[in-house]
Design a protein around this motif. Structure first.
Motif, PDB file in Angstrom:
ATOM      1  N   GLY A  96       0.657  -1.299  -0.166  1.00  0.00           N
ATOM      2  CA  GLY A  96      -0.122  -0.444  -0.142  1.00  0.00           C
ATOM      3  C   GLY A  96       1.184   1.362   0.110  1.00  0.00           C
ATOM      4  O   GLY A  96       0.582   2.194   1.148  1.00  0.00           O
ATOM      5  N   VAL A  97       1.476   1.305  -1.145  1.00  0.00           N
ATOM      6  CA  VAL A  97       2.374   2.784  -0.992  1.00  0.00           C
ATOM      7  C   VAL A  97       1.757   3.582  -1.746  1.00  0.00           C
ATOM      8  O   VAL A  97       1.048   3.805  -3.178  1.00  0.00           O
ATOM      9  N   SER A  98       1.291   4.676  -1.377  1.00  0.00           N
ATOM     10  CA  SER A  98       0.668   5.721  -2.374  1.00  0.00           C
ATOM     11  C   SER A  98       1.896   7.121  -2.034  1.00  0.00           C
ATOM     12  O   SER A  98       2.053   7.262  -1.246  1.00  0.00           O
ATOM     13  N   TYR A  99       1.669   8.296  -3.074  1.00  0.00           N
ATOM     14  CA  TYR A  99       2.809   8.756  -4.168  1.00  0.00           C
ATOM     15  C   TYR A  99       2.403   9.810  -4.339  1.00  0.00           C
ATOM     16  O   TYR A  99       2.225   9.226  -5.809  1.00  0.00           O
ATOM     17  N   THR A 100       2.157  10.795  -4.259  1.00  0.00           N
ATOM     18  CA  THR A 100       2.821  12.383  -5.994  1.00  0.00           C
ATOM     19  C   THR A 100       4.140  12.103  -6.321  1.00  0.00           C
ATOM     20  O   THR A 100       4.746  12.502  -5.564  1.00  0.00           O
TER      21      THR A 100
END
Lengths: 353, 314
Positions: free
Chosen positions: A42-46
């Motif tokens: 569950g990796v999230s980034y922009t």
């Protein structure tokens, strides 16, 4: 996890443009006959256009695997994409057709791999290897591609390019091979360059040269960069934003200066304390501290904060519940951490008994 | 490149000389006395003595070796005692038959084994891989003479498409020659194809998991381009090694297969010579085979050279 990650996504870039890359709750697993390794959880980034993101973490933290998985470059099977989205210029790379994805690979996303010794084909001239993406993505003929390949080799400051273009990888030094890799990765003027441990195999001086070169090329081409390394010094030298990963999760991220000056995750702090402080005079330097223990077994990841068993600041909650990646109180804008504890307060309490 | 070639060539000469010495020395260990074998029923001591004198059988071993090797260097490998024909002539007559059979068998082995090995590596763990492995296992575990007989039964006896046995020189009738050779070539090629498939598969699997293949995929190349441009060449080294060895084995004559199909090749010549203590023929054939092996090794070395640029610099 995904509901927690959305508020933590940084705002769009100041120009108001949508981010170049948006990773949403990416999950990657490797399955064999009797167990499943949860490599990315569950990796999230922009990432905005032109931004340089440094991703740090130890081996097995998921930092390399998650970028390879984004472009479906992990071996599948045993690897599999267990969930999430990777939006690049608005399109989800994970569901793109193979043919469409191949246009992105090497075209708008360039790769520079670690270990330039083994990442170049030993039986093909470097010229042909640099020409390949040019002919494939830009439709260049052999002559035009060759001319461009010489220019690219000049650009990465390989001396005598016109002659050396017909040589084989073993005829170059490690640093030169890394430059060839960079020339290949940049050949189609990508919007995003992903460098996976690109300087790890090099001497420190050559490392500095290569980093300088990438910074220069970045100014020239204006691409975004994801620089994966386990070397915090390299991140400090090259990145705008740093992202610390552990056990397939983002533990902390934010502007490099803020994260290094004011770490909010005990893992980041541990990494920083394991670096020698060369600015202190000799004799007054502190001992290097190591992070005790070993990373968790990713076949059975702990239910709570994965770093909790090695963290002396851990609270009971850390062992049972996953902390969300949020902006801690008093942190700079864009500085996010996944921690149930208040690290600055705990450190302050230690130093003033 | 030239220096490497000359260096290899220089090592070949002592190798061939050593091989010839071993061949000559081992021959002496064979039981039986050619003079007695030749002297007919009565074994008249005078005749035996005459034969011994004529063929220098009384001289010490090194002297006899010198006589033989001196002759070989002049193209004279002695005479077959049984056939009353020069050995060189026999070899020149039989070698093309064996060579044709070997080339055809090798072509069949490569055409079947290499693509099967590549496909089974690319589709590792899938149905294609299992099918190829089953075929290879079958190829490996089928005795050549049995397969030969079965093929004769099917194609010659049942279907009547091909001749059951016999040999027609290609100069006489190329079509008939190929019809006679295809079954034995397939039998020989079949077992080599199986080994070749396994080696190709192993080499391909290793190359497919290499970092440079990941680089090639990250450039956006299609799976086919990755395999053709980046894998095949790098996977070819063990296949070349195997090919050279198998080809050498084929050239030394395929005894059983030649027997089953009545093909007058090296294998038959050799066995007949051994049974009749026809020393000169045995020596000639073995020397010829050994030299061919050594030359094939040289060719394999040169092939590595073309495949692996790292060797070219030194």
């Amino acid at each position: 996890m995904s509901d927690l990650s959305s508020p933590s996504s940084p705002a769009p870039s100041p120009t108001g443009k949508p981010p170049l890359l948006e990773v949403r709750d990416l999950k990657v697993e490797f399955a064999d006959a009797d167990s499943v390794v949860h490599a990315v959880n569950g990796v999230s980034y922009t990432l905005n256009e032109g931004e340089t993101l440094g991703i740090v973490g130890e081996s097995g933290s998921g930092k390399s695997v998650h970028v390879l998985a984004m472009l479906r470059l992990i071996p599948m099977p045993p690897g599999r994409l267990a969930g999430g989205q990777v939006l690049f210029e608005g399109r989800d790379l994970l569901t793109l057709s193979d043919a469409e994805l191949r246009k992105v690979r090497g075209g708008s996303i360039g790769f520079v791999f670690q270990d330039p010794m083994s990442s170049l084909n030993p039986s093909m001239t470097v010229g042909r290897q640099i020409m390949e993406p040019l002919q494939l993505h830009l439709g260049m003929g052999a002559d035009a591609a060759r001319k461009r390949a010489v220019e690219l080799m000049d650009m990465v400051r390989l001396p005598d390019a016109a002659r050396r273009i017909d040589q084989f990888p073993h005829e170059f030094s490690g640093g030169q091979r890394q430059r060839i890799m960079i020339a290949m990765g940049l050949s189609c003027r990508p919007k995003l360059l992903i460098a996976d441990e690109a300087t790890t195999a090099l001497d420190v001086t050559v490392q500095a040269d290569v980093i300088e070169l990438v910074k220069e090329l970045k100014r020239e081409i204006g691409m975004a960069v994801i620089w994966i390394t386990h070397d915090l010094g390299v991140v400090a030298g090259i990145a705008d934003t740093v992202q610390v990963m552990y056990a397939g999760r983002v533990m902390e991220r934010g502007p490099v200066d803020d994260v290094f000056r004011d770490p909010r995750s005990a893992y980041t702090l541990g990494l920083l304390r394991s670096l020698p402080d060369l600015s202190a005079p000799i004799g007054q330097r502190r001992r290097l501290t190591q992070i005790d223990g070993a990373p968790p077994d990713m076949r059975a990841p702990p239910p709570g904060d994965p770093f909790a068993p090695r963290n002396r600041y851990a609270t009971p909650r850390c062992f049972t519940e996953q902390p969300p990646l949020v902006q801690p109180p008093g942190a700079a804008p864009g500085h996010l951490a996944a921690a149930w504890y208040d690290l600055p307060a705990l450190i302050a309490a230690e130093t003033t008994p | 490149m030239l220096r490497f070639f000359l260096k290899r060539l220089a090592t070949i000469i002592p190798t061939v000389i050593l091989a010839s010495m071993i061949i000559f020395a081992l021959q002496q260990l064979l039981p039986g006395d050619p003079a007695i074998a030749l002297s007919g029923e009565e074994k008249d001591p005078e005749v035996v003595a005459f034969i011994r004198e004529k063929y220098h059988l009384n001289d010490p071993l090194p002297v006899r070796y010198a006589y033989w090797i001196g002759g070989v260097l002049h193209g004279d490998m002695g005479e077959s005692i049984r056939l009353q024909q020069p050995v060189a002539q026999l070899i020149v007559a039989k070698f093309p038959v064996t060579l044709q059979l070997a080339v055809m068998a090798m072509a069949i082995a490569v055409l079947i084994g290499v693509p099967m090995g590549v496909l089974s590596a690319v589709y590792n763990g899938k149905a294609m891989d299992y099918t190829a492995n089953v075929i290879a296992l079958w190829g490996l575990s089928t005795p050549n003479f049995w397969l030969g007989i079965m093929l004769i039964l099917l194609f010659s006896v049942q279907l009547g498409w091909l001749p059951a046995s016999g040999y027609v020189p290609p100069t006489e009738n190329l079509w008939e020659n190929l019809r006679a050779m295809i079954l034995p070539a397939f039998v020989l090629g079949n077992s080599i194809a199986a080994v070749m498939m396994r080696h190709t598969r192993a080499a391909m699997l290793q190359v497919l998991s290499s970092d440079y293949v990941r680089t090639a995929r990250a450039k956006g190349l299609s799976p086919r381009a990755v395999i053709v441009r980046h894998c095949l060449r790098n996977a070819s080294v063990p296949v070349i090694t195997l090919g050279a060895l198998e080809f050498g084995a084929l050239l030394s004559g395929a005894l059983l297969t030649e027997q089953v199909f009545s093909i007058p090749g090296f294998g038959k010549l050799m066995v007949d010579a051994v049974f009749n203590r026809d020393y000169a023929v045995v020596q000639g054939v073995v020397l010829c085979t050994a030299t061919t092996y050594i030359l094939l090794n040289l060719i394999a070395d040169l092939a590595y050279f073309l495949v692996n640029p790292k060797l070219r610099r030194s």
